[in-house]
Scaffold this motif. Structure first.
Motif, mmCIF file in Angstrom:
data_model
loop_
_atom_site.group_PDB
_atom_site.id
_atom_site.type_symbol
_atom_site.label_atom_id
_atom_site.label_comp_id
_atom_site.label_asym_id
_atom_site.label_seq_id
_atom_site.Cartn_x
_atom_site.Cartn_y
_atom_site.Cartn_z
ATOM 1 N N GLN A 100 1.480 -1.197 0.020
ATOM 2 C CA GLN A 100 -0.223 0.066 0.180
ATOM 3 C C GLN A 100 0.685 1.188 -0.019
ATOM 4 O O GLN A 100 0.910 1.678 0.704
ATOM 5 C CB GLN A 100 -1.143 -0.579 1.465
ATOM 6 C CG GLN A 100 -2.364 -1.132 1.141
ATOM 7 C CD GLN A 100 -2.558 -1.048 2.843
ATOM 8 O OE1 GLN A 100 -2.353 -0.378 3.643
ATOM 9 N NE2 GLN A 100 -3.622 -2.201 2.526
ATOM 10 N N PHE A 101 0.686 2.033 -0.911
ATOM 11 C CA PHE A 101 2.293 3.663 -1.768
ATOM 12 C C PHE A 101 1.564 4.314 -0.734
ATOM 13 O O PHE A 101 2.574 4.765 0.558
ATOM 14 C CB PHE A 101 1.569 3.509 -2.658
ATOM 15 C CG PHE A 101 2.260 3.364 -3.709
ATOM 16 C CD1 PHE A 101 2.860 2.492 -3.657
ATOM 17 C CD2 PHE A 101 2.025 3.344 -5.230
ATOM 18 C CE1 PHE A 101 3.784 2.142 -4.992
ATOM 19 C CE2 PHE A 101 2.190 2.262 -6.146
ATOM 20 C CZ PHE A 101 3.779 1.753 -5.713
ATOM 21 N N SER A 102 -0.062 4.434 0.830
ATOM 22 C CA SER A 102 -0.765 5.219 1.560
ATOM 23 C C SER A 102 0.449 4.918 2.882
ATOM 24 O O SER A 102 0.847 5.436 3.585
ATOM 25 C CB SER A 102 -1.711 4.957 1.755
ATOM 26 O OG SER A 102 -2.025 3.952 1.698
ATOM 27 N N ASP A 109 -3.650 -0.111 -4.950
ATOM 28 C CA ASP A 109 -2.654 1.146 -6.148
ATOM 29 C C ASP A 109 -2.717 0.511 -7.477
ATOM 30 O O ASP A 109 -2.497 0.620 -8.107
ATOM 31 C CB ASP A 109 -2.049 1.166 -5.102
ATOM 32 C CG ASP A 109 -1.359 1.895 -4.236
ATOM 33 O OD1 ASP A 109 -1.916 2.795 -3.799
ATOM 34 O OD2 ASP A 109 -0.564 1.007 -2.731
ATOM 35 N N GLN A 151 4.810 -4.524 -6.664
ATOM 36 C CA GLN A 151 4.517 -3.636 -5.671
ATOM 37 C C GLN A 151 5.178 -3.602 -4.143
ATOM 38 O O GLN A 151 6.814 -2.555 -3.881
ATOM 39 C CB GLN A 151 3.641 -3.135 -5.628
ATOM 40 C CG GLN A 151 3.321 -1.573 -4.377
ATOM 41 C CD GLN A 151 1.389 -1.365 -4.430
ATOM 42 O OE1 GLN A 151 0.991 -1.372 -5.311
ATOM 43 N NE2 GLN A 151 1.408 -0.281 -3.722
#
Length: 113
Positions: free
Chosen positions: A41-43, A78, A85
């Motif tokens: 999760q990029f967040s 994402d 990722q």
């Protein structure tokens, strides 16, 4: 090596705390701490980098050794293939986000008195 501060970035709180306990028992080192990050999760990666930026005074060393082996095709929130990722994009993101802190630390360490 006896670092002043050692941060273990893990996605699992239980496994991270177990690793810190093992480190204490096997080496006697008691300054390790846990920060949670979910590389899929990029967040979460951004929040982790923001936290390090805000809370860590000096960043001398960053070890990027997280990886997964995908047994099936899975897409993250994402919209990237999960292993891509986790193994590549998120590690690049965290290193780029923390590079200014590392450069700042290097400048401090190399300043002449």
């Amino acid at each position: 090596m006896g670092p002043a501060r050692l941060i273990l970035a893990c996605r699992s709180e239980a496994r991270g705390l177990a690793a810190i306990q093992h480190l204490k028992e096997s080496t006697g080192y008691e300054k390790a701490e846990l920060m949670l990050v979910e590389l899929s999760q990029f967040s979460s990666v951004k929040a982790f980098a923001d936290k390090v930026e805000a809370e860590v005074e000096n960043l001398d060393l960053l070890v990027l050794n997280a990886a997964i082996i995908a047994t099936s095709f899975e897409v993250t929130e994402d919209v990237y293939e999960k292993s891509l990722q986790v193994n590549n994009l998120s590690l690049d993101l965290v290193s780029l986000r923390l590079l200014p802190k590392m450069l700042e630390t290097a400048a401090i360490r190399t300043e002449t008195p």
